[in-house]
Design a protein around this motif. Structure first.
Motif, PDB file in Angstrom:
ATOM      1  N   GLU A   1      -4.785 -13.462   4.288  1.00 13.08           N
ATOM      2  CA  GLU A   1      -3.391 -13.118   3.987  1.00 13.08           C
ATOM      3  C   GLU A   1      -3.272 -11.650   3.575  1.00 13.08           C
ATOM      4  OE1 GLU A   1       0.735 -13.979   3.530  1.00 13.08           O
ATOM      5  OE2 GLU A   1      -0.912 -15.073   4.507  1.00 13.08           O
ATOM      6  N   ILE A   2      -4.227 -11.181   2.784  1.00 13.85           N
ATOM      7  CA  ILE A   2      -4.202  -9.783   2.342  1.00 13.85           C
ATOM      8  C   ILE A   2      -4.394  -8.837   3.522  1.00 13.85           C
ATOM      9  CG2 ILE A   2      -5.482  -8.058   0.996  1.00 13.85           C
ATOM     10  CD1 ILE A   2      -5.973 -10.287  -1.089  1.00 13.85           C
ATOM     11  N   VAL A   3      -5.349  -9.140   4.401  1.00 14.61           N
ATOM     12  CA  VAL A   3      -5.590  -8.303   5.589  1.00 14.61           C
ATOM     13  C   VAL A   3      -4.357  -8.289   6.485  1.00 14.61           C
ATOM     14  CG1 VAL A   3      -6.946  -8.118   7.718  1.00 14.61           C
ATOM     15  CG2 VAL A   3      -8.095  -8.564   5.545  1.00 14.61           C
ATOM     16  N   LYS A   4      -3.717  -9.442   6.632  1.00 11.77           N
ATOM     17  CA  LYS A   4      -2.499  -9.509   7.447  1.00 11.77           C
ATOM     18  C   LYS A   4      -1.407  -8.616   6.862  1.00 11.77           C
ATOM     19  CE  LYS A   4       0.411 -12.917   7.088  1.00 11.77           C
ATOM     20  NZ  LYS A   4       1.017 -14.271   7.082  1.00 11.77           N
ATOM     21  N   ASN A   5      -1.250  -8.642   5.542  1.00 12.09           N
ATOM     22  CA  ASN A   5      -0.231  -7.820   4.892  1.00 12.09           C
ATOM     23  C   ASN A   5      -0.550  -6.325   5.003  1.00 12.09           C
ATOM     24  OD1 ASN A   5       1.161 -10.113   4.149  1.00 12.09           O
ATOM     25  ND2 ASN A   5       0.325 -10.187   2.089  1.00 12.09           N
ATOM     26  N   LEU A   6      -1.837  -5.972   4.880  1.00 11.55           N
ATOM     27  CA  LEU A   6      -2.239  -4.576   5.044  1.00 11.55           C
ATOM     28  C   LEU A   6      -1.917  -4.085   6.452  1.00 11.55           C
ATOM     29  CD1 LEU A   6      -5.717  -4.584   3.242  1.00 11.55           C
ATOM     30  CD2 LEU A   6      -3.660  -3.416   2.455  1.00 11.55           C
ATOM     31  N   SER A   7      -2.228  -4.906   7.444  1.00 13.52           N
ATOM     32  CA  SER A   7      -1.974  -4.539   8.834  1.00 13.52           C
ATOM     33  C   SER A   7      -0.481  -4.409   9.096  1.00 13.52           C
ATOM     34  CB  SER A   7      -2.598  -5.579   9.775  1.00 13.52           C
ATOM     35  OG  SER A   7      -3.995  -5.666   9.573  1.00 13.52           O
TER      36      SER A   7
ATOM     37  N   TYR B   1       0.753   0.891   0.192  1.00 10.98           N
ATOM     38  CA  TYR B   1       0.928  -0.538  -0.118  1.00 10.98           C
ATOM     39  C   TYR B   1      -0.202  -0.963  -1.054  1.00 10.98           C
ATOM     40  CZ  TYR B   1       1.219  -5.614   0.676  1.00 10.98           C
ATOM     41  OH  TYR B   1       1.329  -6.975   0.520  1.00 10.98           O
ATOM     42  N   VAL B   2       0.091  -1.901  -1.958  1.00 10.40           N
ATOM     43  CA  VAL B   2      -0.901  -2.363  -2.937  1.00 10.40           C
ATOM     44  C   VAL B   2      -0.854  -3.882  -3.077  1.00 10.40           C
ATOM     45  CG1 VAL B   2      -1.759  -2.174  -5.307  1.00 10.40           C
ATOM     46  CG2 VAL B   2      -0.575  -0.245  -4.265  1.00 10.40           C
ATOM     47  N   THR B   3      -2.033  -4.492  -3.124  1.00 12.36           N
ATOM     48  CA  THR B   3      -2.150  -5.892  -3.538  1.00 12.36           C
ATOM     49  C   THR B   3      -2.811  -5.910  -4.908  1.00 12.36           C
ATOM     50  OG1 THR B   3      -2.349  -6.769  -1.294  1.00 12.36           O
ATOM     51  CG2 THR B   3      -3.192  -8.139  -3.076  1.00 12.36           C
ATOM     52  N   VAL B   4      -2.185  -6.585  -5.857  1.00 12.78           N
ATOM     53  CA  VAL B   4      -2.711  -6.700  -7.213  1.00 12.78           C
ATOM     54  C   VAL B   4      -2.987  -8.177  -7.491  1.00 12.78           C
ATOM     55  CG1 VAL B   4      -2.243  -6.352  -9.669  1.00 12.78           C
ATOM     56  CG2 VAL B   4      -1.408  -4.693  -7.996  1.00 12.78           C
TER      57      VAL B   4
ATOM     58  N   ILE C   1      -6.169  -3.588  -4.394  1.00  6.95           N
ATOM     59  CA  ILE C   1      -6.496  -3.237  -3.013  1.00  6.95           C
ATOM     60  C   ILE C   1      -5.374  -2.340  -2.508  1.00  6.95           C
ATOM     61  CG2 ILE C   1      -6.996  -4.104  -0.695  1.00  6.95           C
ATOM     62  CD1 ILE C   1      -7.943  -6.697  -1.934  1.00  6.95           C
ATOM     63  N   GLU C   2      -5.694  -1.069  -2.294  1.00  9.71           N
ATOM     64  CA  GLU C   2      -4.687  -0.052  -2.003  1.00  9.71           C
ATOM     65  C   GLU C   2      -4.811   0.461  -0.570  1.00  9.71           C
ATOM     66  OE1 GLU C   2      -4.536   1.688  -6.599  1.00  9.71           O
ATOM     67  OE2 GLU C   2      -5.582   2.816  -5.020  1.00  9.71           O
ATOM     68  N   LEU C   3      -3.692   0.594   0.089  1.00  5.93           N
ATOM     69  CA  LEU C   3      -3.640   1.138   1.450  1.00  5.93           C
ATOM     70  C   LEU C   3      -3.084   2.560   1.390  1.00  5.93           C
ATOM     71  CD1 LEU C   3      -3.820   0.709   4.585  1.00  5.93           C
ATOM     72  CD2 LEU C   3      -1.425  -0.051   4.464  1.00  5.93           C
ATOM     73  N   TYR C   4      -3.847   3.508   1.954  1.00  2.87           N
ATOM     74  CA  TYR C   4      -3.442   4.906   1.952  1.00  2.87           C
ATOM     75  C   TYR C   4      -3.218   5.405   3.373  1.00  2.87           C
ATOM     76  CZ  TYR C   4      -4.687   5.418  -2.986  1.00  2.87           C
ATOM     77  OH  TYR C   4      -4.738   5.289  -4.351  1.00  2.87           O
ATOM     78  N   SER C   5      -2.250   6.303   3.493  1.00  2.01           N
ATOM     79  CA  SER C   5      -1.998   7.016   4.733  1.00  2.01           C
ATOM     80  C   SER C   5      -2.416   8.465   4.525  1.00  2.01           C
ATOM     81  CB  SER C   5      -0.509   6.941   5.098  1.00  2.01           C
ATOM     82  OG  SER C   5      -0.235   7.737   6.236  1.00  2.01           O
ATOM     83  N   ASP C   6      -3.229   8.986   5.444  1.00  4.64           N
ATOM     84  CA  ASP C   6      -3.750  10.337   5.295  1.00  4.64           C
ATOM     85  C   ASP C   6      -3.724  11.053   6.636  1.00  4.64           C
ATOM     86  OD1 ASP C   6      -5.006  12.645   4.646  1.00  4.64           O
ATOM     87  OD2 ASP C   6      -6.875  11.759   3.934  1.00  4.64           O
TER      88      ASP C   6
ATOM     89  N   GLY D   1      -2.014  10.563   9.282  1.00  8.37           N
ATOM     90  CA  GLY D   1      -1.978   9.684  10.445  1.00  8.37           C
ATOM     91  C   GLY D   1      -3.050   8.608  10.434  1.00  8.37           C
ATOM     92  N   SER D   2      -4.098   8.781   9.631  1.00 11.95           N
ATOM     93  CA  SER D   2      -5.136   7.754   9.516  1.00 11.95           C
ATOM     94  C   SER D   2      -4.864   6.886   8.294  1.00 11.95           C
ATOM     95  CB  SER D   2      -6.518   8.394   9.412  1.00 11.95           C
ATOM     96  OG  SER D   2      -6.606   9.190   8.243  1.00 11.95           O
ATOM     97  N   LEU D   3      -5.349   5.663   8.344  1.00  9.79           N
ATOM     98  CA  LEU D   3      -5.118   4.700   7.262  1.00  9.79           C
ATOM     99  C   LEU D   3      -6.443   4.239   6.681  1.00  9.79           C
ATOM    100  CD1 LEU D   3      -2.432   2.769   9.254  1.00  9.79           C
ATOM    101  CD2 LEU D   3      -1.973   3.850   7.064  1.00  9.79           C
ATOM    102  N   SER D   4      -6.495   4.107   5.364  1.00  9.54           N
ATOM    103  CA  SER D   4      -7.727   3.683   4.707  1.00  9.54           C
ATOM    104  C   SER D   4      -7.416   2.722   3.573  1.00  9.54           C
ATOM    105  CB  SER D   4      -8.498   4.890   4.171  1.00  9.54           C
ATOM    106  OG  SER D   4      -7.739   5.571   3.188  1.00  9.54           O
ATOM    107  N   VAL D   5      -8.428   1.950   3.196  1.00  3.63           N
ATOM    108  CA  VAL D   5      -8.292   0.954   2.134  1.00  3.63           C
ATOM    109  C   VAL D   5      -9.274   1.285   1.013  1.00  3.63           C
ATOM    110  CG1 VAL D   5      -8.460  -1.495   1.526  1.00  3.63           C
ATOM    111  CG2 VAL D   5      -7.631  -0.821   3.797  1.00  3.63           C
TER     112      VAL D   5
END
Length: 418
Positions: free
Chosen positions: A254-260, A26-29, A306-311, A313-317
């Motif tokens: 709002e961005i943190v909510k969308n990432l979650s 997921y990405v927020t631009v 602001i990019e959300l990655y899945s690795d 099973g773990s998630l990182s920003v």
């Protein structure tokens, strides 16, 4: 030799599998609009609104080109993540209700989604319409900063102007502020007013309009410094975190909510990108709330990713800031976390900058006390009034004549009967 070679091949293969597992989810631009005309002119400015093709505050053709290029950059960066064709479920675009931000978003999307195949609706135009959502300026609560609907924030701004740093800088620049006041015809000169004059001069210089003689290189640099200082004053200098909770923390929340939300279920998450078209103050507000603001005005078409990655099973920003088209965006590190910040840590670290009840936090400290005092006075007044009424009725009762207490005269014999 062969065992060593086999070992290296195994390591390379394993590394390939590990790195392949890291996947963008997921990405927020967020970006600032492109090059524009000045928002206003100062009284003695030789260039007034009629000197600009579309008037004040409008996106220029250079601004359109800047965002077309940014959209093409986003296409290259996210090609394979975003479908080559426009898919309405994959991207949501939101803009403030200004011509320049709406047009910037549209130019950006022209670079991100040039029509191909069935999406070509006319062979004569390499463009397709993509929706950009907005709300009226009076209702904008997410992308326009600073928001002036908060008494506590206004109190913080007044307190900021009494800090040692603010007083030292304004006192050291009294001469330049007085020069600007005299030369521009402005009656009141503040740091904010200097910022406005600098912006007008900057826009004029970018469009080959001659600067007044009094704008020497030295004056120009001091105006630039005061402009950047004015931006820092809005979101920092004094009680930075509290200002963040009342301003940029709104967007950060709002961005943190969308990432979650995006992290909960990849299968259910159809939205891949949230694109936000806004202003320099929006960018500064968000970066300030993240504690990554460099103190300088974000340039035209600057972009925060602001990019959300899945690795595995773990998630990182991960965060990136693109403030120049000729170089790759540079990585931003959230203070207290690694460059690839675990989502859980990202949420934890940013939480102090996000208000859970902004309306309550915007109230002045004295407002609550005054309300309690008023309520107490009303209640006390009612009790006192009740006591007075009871006392009055008691006095009336004691003063009534005997005949009115239930006694009556009997005519036969003159005796009284109760």
């Amino acid at each position: 030799m062969y065992p060593t070679l086999l070992f290296l091949l195994a390591v390379v293969t394993l590394w390939g599998k590990v790195t392949a597992e890291k996947e963008l989810q997921y990405v927020t631009v967020l970006f600032r609009h492109g090059d524009r005309s000045p928002v206003k002119a100062y009284p003695t400015d030789p260039y007034q609104e009629s000197d600009w093709p579309q008037g004040f505050g409008q996106l220029s053709q250079e601004g359109m080109r800047q965002h077309l290029e940014l959209g093409q950059f986003l296409r290259m960066r996210y090609d394979g993540f975003l479908n080559e064709n426009y898919v309405r479920h994959e991207i949501s675009v939101r803009s403030t209700d200004y011509d320049r931000t709406l047009m910037s978003a549209e130019a950006n999307l022209a670079g991100l989604y040039p029509p191909i195949g069935e999406q070509v609706f006319s062979p004569n135009i390499k463009w397709q319409p993509i929706p950009v959502h907005t709300v009226p300026q009076s209702e904008e609560k997410l992308l326009a900063f600073p928001q002036r609907d908060c008494p506590r924030y206004e109190e913080l701004m007044n307190e900021t102007e009494q800090t040692e740093e603010y007083l030292n800088i304004t006192n050291a620049n009294k001469d330049i502020m007085e020069l600007v006041r005299n030369k521009t015809g402005l009656k009141i000169m503040t740091v904010d007013a200097v910022w406005g004059v600098y912006d007008t001069l900057f826009c004029e210089s970018r469009h080959n309009k001659s600067a007044p003689d009094w704008v020497t290189p030295s004056v120009w640099e001091r105006l630039r410094f005061l402009k950047d200082f004015g931006l820092r004053v809005i979101f920092g200098v004094y009680k930075h975190q509290e200002k963040s909770r009342l301003q940029g923390g709104i967007l950060l929340g709002e961005i943190v909510k969308n990432l979650s939300q995006a992290a909960k279920s990849k299968e259910m998450q159809r939205l891949k990108m949230m694109m936000l078209s806004a202003h320099d103050t929006t960018m500064a507000a968000l970066q300030s709330s993240l504690n990554v603001f460099n103190g300088r005005q974000p340039p035209y078409a600057s972009c925060l990713l602001i990019e959300l990655y899945s690795d595995g099973g773990s998630l990182s920003v991960s965060m990136f800031y693109r403030n120049e088209s000729r170089i790759q965006p540079y990585e931003l590190q959230l203070p207290g976390c690694s460059l690839n910040c675990p989502l859980e840590e990202f949420v934890k670290i940013t939480k102090p900058s996000i208000s859970e009840d902004r309306q309550k936090e915007c109230q002045l400290a004295s407002s609550g006390s005054s309300k309690e005092v008023i309520i107490s006075l009303v209640v006390s007044g009612c009790l006192l009034l009740g006591l007075i009424i009871i006392l009055f009725l008691s006095i009336i009762r004691h003063k009534e004549p005997l005949g009115s207490r239930g006694y009556r005269q009997i005519n036969n014999g003159g005796a009284e009967e109760s």
